[in-house]
Design a protein around this motif. Structure first.
Motif, PDB file in Angstrom:
ATOM      1  N   ALA A 158      -7.620   3.383   2.836  1.00 21.55           N
ATOM      2  CA  ALA A 158      -7.768   3.524   1.377  1.00 21.55           C
ATOM      3  C   ALA A 158      -6.895   4.640   0.819  1.00 21.55           C
ATOM      4  N   ASN A 159      -6.456   5.530   1.674  1.00 26.55           N
ATOM      5  CA  ASN A 159      -5.631   6.667   1.258  1.00 26.55           C
ATOM      6  C   ASN A 159      -4.139   6.303   1.299  1.00 26.55           C
ATOM      7  N   GLU A 160      -3.708   5.682   2.412  1.00 27.44           N
ATOM      8  CA  GLU A 160      -2.282   5.389   2.612  1.00 27.44           C
ATOM      9  C   GLU A 160      -1.855   4.032   2.065  1.00 27.44           C
ATOM     10  N   GLY A 161      -2.786   3.100   1.958  1.00 30.53           N
ATOM     11  CA  GLY A 161      -2.438   1.759   1.463  1.00 30.53           C
ATOM     12  C   GLY A 161      -1.740   0.928   2.521  1.00 30.53           C
ATOM     13  N   ILE A 162      -1.103  -0.157   2.066  1.00 34.75           N
ATOM     14  CA  ILE A 162      -0.438  -1.085   2.991  1.00 34.75           C
ATOM     15  C   ILE A 162       0.803  -0.417   3.591  1.00 34.75           C
ATOM     16  N   ILE A 187     -12.999   5.157   2.732  1.00 32.54           N
ATOM     17  CA  ILE A 187     -13.286   5.340   1.291  1.00 32.54           C
ATOM     18  C   ILE A 187     -13.961   6.688   1.029  1.00 32.54           C
ATOM     19  N   ASP A 188     -14.406   7.381   2.118  1.00 28.91           N
ATOM     20  CA  ASP A 188     -15.069   8.683   1.950  1.00 28.91           C
ATOM     21  C   ASP A 188     -14.072   9.830   1.772  1.00 28.91           C
ATOM     22  N   LEU A 189     -12.758   9.553   1.960  1.00 32.86           N
ATOM     23  CA  LEU A 189     -11.759  10.616   1.817  1.00 32.86           C
ATOM     24  C   LEU A 189     -11.593  11.018   0.354  1.00 32.86           C
ATOM     25  N   LYS A 190     -11.200  12.275   0.146  1.00 30.64           N
ATOM     26  CA  LYS A 190     -11.087  12.819  -1.216  1.00 30.64           C
ATOM     27  C   LYS A 190     -10.027  12.072  -2.040  1.00 30.64           C
ATOM     28  N   ASN A 191      -8.897  11.722  -1.396  1.00 27.36           N
ATOM     29  CA  ASN A 191      -7.791  11.074  -2.123  1.00 27.36           C
ATOM     30  C   ASN A 191      -7.803   9.549  -2.016  1.00 27.36           C
ATOM     31  N   ALA A 192      -8.906   8.979  -1.547  1.00 28.71           N
ATOM     32  CA  ALA A 192      -8.977   7.516  -1.388  1.00 28.71           C
ATOM     33  C   ALA A 192      -8.875   6.817  -2.742  1.00 28.71           C
ATOM     34  N   ASP A 193      -8.127   5.699  -2.746  1.00 26.26           N
ATOM     35  CA  ASP A 193      -7.953   4.927  -3.983  1.00 26.26           C
ATOM     36  C   ASP A 193      -8.082   3.439  -3.648  1.00 26.26           C
ATOM     37  N   PRO A 194      -9.329   2.971  -3.392  1.00 26.82           N
ATOM     38  CA  PRO A 194      -9.501   1.576  -2.958  1.00 26.82           C
ATOM     39  C   PRO A 194      -9.029   0.539  -3.983  1.00 26.82           C
ATOM     40  N   GLU A 195      -9.117   0.866  -5.301  1.00 25.84           N
ATOM     41  CA  GLU A 195      -8.670  -0.100  -6.328  1.00 25.84           C
ATOM     42  C   GLU A 195      -7.167  -0.386  -6.174  1.00 25.84           C
ATOM     43  N   ARG A 196      -6.383   0.671  -5.942  1.00 25.09           N
ATOM     44  CA  ARG A 196      -4.926   0.502  -5.786  1.00 25.09           C
ATOM     45  C   ARG A 196      -4.622  -0.351  -4.550  1.00 25.09           C
ATOM     46  N   VAL A 197      -5.368  -0.108  -3.452  1.00 21.86           N
ATOM     47  CA  VAL A 197      -5.141  -0.851  -2.206  1.00 21.86           C
ATOM     48  C   VAL A 197      -5.527  -2.319  -2.391  1.00 21.86           C
ATOM     49  N   GLU A 198      -6.602  -2.578  -3.129  1.00 22.08           N
ATOM     50  CA  GLU A 198      -7.010  -3.969  -3.396  1.00 22.08           C
ATOM     51  C   GLU A 198      -5.918  -4.718  -4.148  1.00 22.08           C
ATOM     52  N   GLN A 200      -2.708  -4.012  -4.074  1.00 23.41           N
ATOM     53  CA  GLN A 200      -1.596  -4.210  -3.122  1.00 23.41           C
ATOM     54  C   GLN A 200      -1.858  -5.442  -2.249  1.00 23.41           C
ATOM     55  N   ILE A 201      -3.106  -5.575  -1.744  1.00 24.58           N
ATOM     56  CA  ILE A 201      -3.477  -6.714  -0.874  1.00 24.58           C
ATOM     57  C   ILE A 201      -3.328  -8.023  -1.640  1.00 24.58           C
ATOM     58  N   GLU A 202      -3.764  -8.011  -2.923  1.00 24.82           N
ATOM     59  CA  GLU A 202      -3.668  -9.230  -3.741  1.00 24.82           C
ATOM     60  C   GLU A 202      -2.204  -9.584  -3.999  1.00 24.82           C
ATOM     61  N   LYS A 203      -1.373  -8.572  -4.280  1.00 26.92           N
ATOM     62  CA  LYS A 203       0.033  -8.828  -4.610  1.00 26.92           C
ATOM     63  C   LYS A 203       0.828  -9.318  -3.390  1.00 26.92           C
ATOM     64  N   LEU A 204       0.612  -8.652  -2.230  1.00 26.29           N
ATOM     65  CA  LEU A 204       1.419  -8.977  -1.048  1.00 26.29           C
ATOM     66  C   LEU A 204       0.880 -10.165  -0.259  1.00 26.29           C
ATOM     67  N   PHE A 205      -0.461 -10.250  -0.113  1.00 24.45           N
ATOM     68  CA  PHE A 205      -1.053 -11.255   0.782  1.00 24.45           C
ATOM     69  C   PHE A 205      -1.764 -12.384   0.042  1.00 24.45           C
ATOM     70  N   ASP A 206      -1.849 -12.274  -1.297  1.00 29.88           N
ATOM     71  CA  ASP A 206      -2.491 -13.317  -2.104  1.00 29.88           C
ATOM     72  C   ASP A 206      -3.972 -13.500  -1.735  1.00 29.88           C
ATOM     73  N   ILE A 207      -4.645 -12.385  -1.409  1.00 29.26           N
ATOM     74  CA  ILE A 207      -6.087 -12.429  -1.111  1.00 29.26           C
ATOM     75  C   ILE A 207      -6.815 -11.825  -2.318  1.00 29.26           C
ATOM     76  N   PRO A 208      -7.794 -12.548  -2.914  1.00 25.99           N
ATOM     77  CA  PRO A 208      -8.484 -12.016  -4.112  1.00 25.99           C
ATOM     78  C   PRO A 208      -9.153 -10.666  -3.830  1.00 25.99           C
ATOM     79  N   THR A 209      -9.186  -9.795  -4.842  1.00 24.05           N
ATOM     80  CA  THR A 209      -9.735  -8.439  -4.668  1.00 24.05           C
ATOM     81  C   THR A 209     -11.228  -8.464  -4.328  1.00 24.05           C
ATOM     82  N   ASP A 210     -11.968  -9.484  -4.800  1.00 24.10           N
ATOM     83  CA  ASP A 210     -13.417  -9.512  -4.530  1.00 24.10           C
ATOM     84  C   ASP A 210     -13.742  -9.838  -3.070  1.00 24.10           C
TER      85      ASP A 210
END
Length: 660
Positions: A158-162, A187-198, A200-210
């Motif tokens: 969640a911190n580093e992303g794809i 997701i417990d890390l201070k700089n975690a950004d799960p929304e941004r990673v979701e 990225q996953i949707e854009k690159l892999f075409d997997i829905p965020t939900d």
């Protein structure tokens, strides 16, 4: 007092009825205390698990895949704890990373499997988990593991992303048509950004965020949701217990007491102790001594059924008998062999020689056993004038080479010398004589000593790779410059989001094999990630560079270089040799040559006695006469003197060029 004590001990040893080196097979009652040795049979009770309780519909086989250090092994630990496979303690850190090299480096090198028992909505399930490595050099382990699975958990930080290896592993699973469960970890890390990673996953892999599950493997947050998703989304294996036995060997290890232990996935039928089985590869017949599952330690069972994953011991005593990718079937019930695995394609070759030639046979035995466990290494016999008899080994990358060398030292106590890593070049021959000698027009060159002359070749070819670099956008300029210095051609550039960019370059493999990854990490403050895949061969202006010491070539230091980089490489090697070779009583000329042309030279000055020390005044001719006589003596000594390059000098010269 101390001397008297030592004398008494020595006398006691002399009077002892047992020799100083006690053989391992002595009865245990001769010893008391913890030194008593016992055979390393599995330490579980005599109770065996009944695997018939788990029909095919209740089985799920899955792998965990991710980039390096995104939390695969930590997630595996939590899954083992939740299912009660291991006790919940604070010491559970990377339980499946069993090798010493994995513990020291903090990375997974070998794929490890474990069987988990889990009850969901009143149904008992058998979940077979495989934890895989994340580094590009061990992608062969990942592709092998996926052949025994029907789905994967794709872990993203969640911190580093794809990262680059996340993309590569996703496409491995996608091409194998496996169910993919995206999991966002840390997701417990201070700089975690799960929304941004979701996104990225949707854009690159075409997997829905939900569909993404947000977890913290370290804290155990939401990990149980992952197990529920595995049961719901991953299909059971397609096989039937009523079919004849068909088992795929997907990994194997060697045990000194029990021989080869093969990890198998059953694609049909059942297997138990006493069954007569045949190997499709060697056609040899064996009797099954033990079958069981890994939890993650060996747990014997009465039988293994179709769809299950476990281990098998069948008295295979030779390391060559358990080929990874082999199919096992019942005697007199032959089946169509499974497709097995595409053989790994070595990217880096290096010569390996024992530090002491008397250790040759021990090293040969250690290599055979280690290549059984790591089948992606290729081995060819080789010999060298300076280093003696040895082998030419093929590896998937430089980290793979380092880890293999470290495992040889730690697991088999072997001390070896590795030569400079080279890549496999090709040459298209134009000489009729050479075509007749090799029996083909195109040859592969893995040793610089085999490099054919330019006059006999119409074209040289060098291997290329398609590299993927994922980096924060502020480092793009530096990284593009680095890639251009490595003769790379840009193929694509894609913004994953507003902060991260994915670059695709076509690299000559020779340029990235030694220190490209280190340079990339230092330029990007460690944020950029790199992954590559084979992209065939392309024409190149190659040449062979030799190193001469007083006019005599040193075979081990010969190398194949691109013409544009020959001068810089030659100069660097000469400078390093000047520092590494001990001074002699005569002058040593260190030269780098291409054909008969000298492109770089360093001179190692001789030790000199001060012959004019006794001259205190007097005529200058007396001084000149003494110096002239010394020069003539040095000249004669240089003609008859041999320069021996010490072995540690080879290692110093061929080490990574970090001080460029």
């Amino acid at each position: 007092m101390a001397l008297a004590g030592r004398t008494a001990m020595r006398w006691a040893r002399l009077r002892s009825p047992f020799p100083a080196t006690v053989p391992l097979c002595l009865p245990l009652r001769l010893f008391s205390g913890p030194v008593a040795c016992q055979r390393p049979y599995s330490s579980h009770g005599t109770e065996k698990i009944d695997m018939s309780m788990y029909p095919v519909e209740s089985i799920r086989n899955f792998s965990i895949i991710a980039h390096v250090d995104h939390g695969k092994s930590t997630l595996a630990d939590r899954l083992l704890e939740i299912t009660g496979t291991i006790a919940k303690t604070d010491h559970n850190k990377q339980v499946l990373d069993k090798l010493q090299v994995e513990r020291e480096r903090g990375i997974t090198v070998k794929a490890q499997s474990a069987s988990l028992f889990y009850s969901h909505e009143g149904v008992n399930y058998l979940l077979n988990l495989i934890d895989t490595p994340g580094h590009v050099d061990f992608s062969y382990e990942v592709s092998r593991s996926l052949s025994a699975c029907q789905g994967v958990i794709l872990v993203v930080d969640a911190n580093e992303g794809i990262q680059a290896q996340t993309v590569a592993n996703f496409y491995l699973a996608f091409e194998a048509q496996l169910a993919i469960i995206p999991v966002i970890n840390k997701i417990d890390l201070k700089n975690a950004d799960p929304e941004r990673v979701e996104k990225q996953i949707e854009k690159l892999f075409d997997i829905p965020t939900d569909e993404c599950i947000r977890i913290s493997a370290k804290q155990g947050i939401n990990v149980e949701k992952v197990l529920h998703k595995v049961i719901e989304k991953i299909p059971p294996p397609h096989c039937n217990t009523a079919d004849p036995l068909k088992a795929l060997v997907f990994d194997s290890t060697f045990d000194h007491y029990r021989g080869v232990i093969a990890n198998i996935a059953l694609f049909g039928g059942e297997i138990q102790k006493g069954h007569k089985i045949v190997s499709a590869h060697t056609k040899k017949r064996y009797e099954v001594n033990e079958v069981g599952i890994l939890t993650p330690n060996e747990q014997p069972t009465h039988k293994l059924y179709a769809g299950q994953v476990g281990y098998l011991i069948a008295g295979m005593k030779e390391v060559t008998e358990a080929q990874i990718g082999d199919t096992l079937f019942l005697y007199k019930q032959p089946v169509e062999p499974l497709p097995g695995f595409k053989s790994a394609k070595p990217m880096v070759f290096a010569g390996m020689y024992p530090a002491d030639q008397t250790e040759y046979n021990n090293l040969k035995s250690a290599l055979e056993r280690l290549t059984l466990n790591d089948s992606s290494v290729t081995v060819h016999r080789d010999s060298s004038l300076a280093l003696g008899a040895g082998w030419r080994l093929g590896f998937l990358g430089l980290l793979h080479m380092e880890v293999f060398n470290q495992r040889l030292e730690q697991e088999y106590n072997m001390s070896v010398i590795l030569t400079a890593p080279t890549v496999p070049y090709r040459a298209i021959l134009s000489s009729a004589k050479l075509k007749k000698e090799y029996g083909k027009e195109e040859i592969t060159i893995i040793n610089p000593a085999q490099f054919p002359d330019k006059l006999a070749v119409s074209e040289y070819l060098e291997p290329t790779v398609l590299g993927t670099i994922v980096t924060p956008q502020e480092y793009i300029g530096k990284i593009i410059t680095l890639c251009q210095d490595c003769r790379a051609i840009q193929k694509d550039m894609l913004y994953i989001d507003e902060h991260r960019v994915m670059l695709k370059y076509l690299f000559p493999l020779n340029e990235i094999v030694v220190d490209f990854y280190d340079a990339l990490k230092s330029l990007s403050s460690g944020y950029a990630s790199f992954d590559y895949e084979d992209a065939g061969y392309q024409a190149a202006d190659l040449t062979k560079m030799d190193i001469l010491l007083n006019g005599n070539p040193v075979e081990e230091l010969s190398m194949i270089v691109h013409n544009d980089k020959a001068y810089a490489t030659g100069k660097l090697l000469c400078e390093r040799l000047k520092d590494a070779i001990p001074r002699q009583l005569f002058e040593i000329a260190i030269q780098a040559t291409i054909g008969k042309k000298i492109i770089a030279r360093e001179t190692l000055k001789a030790y000199r006695k001060n012959v004019v020390a006794k001259c205190y005044g007097g005529d200058i001719t007396r001084r000149m006469k003494l110096l002239k006589r010394q020069a003539e003596g040095k000249k004669l000594m240089r003609k008859i003197g041999n320069v021996e390059v010490p072995r540690d000098a080879f290692i110093h010269v061929l080490k990574r060029q970090t001080d460029k």
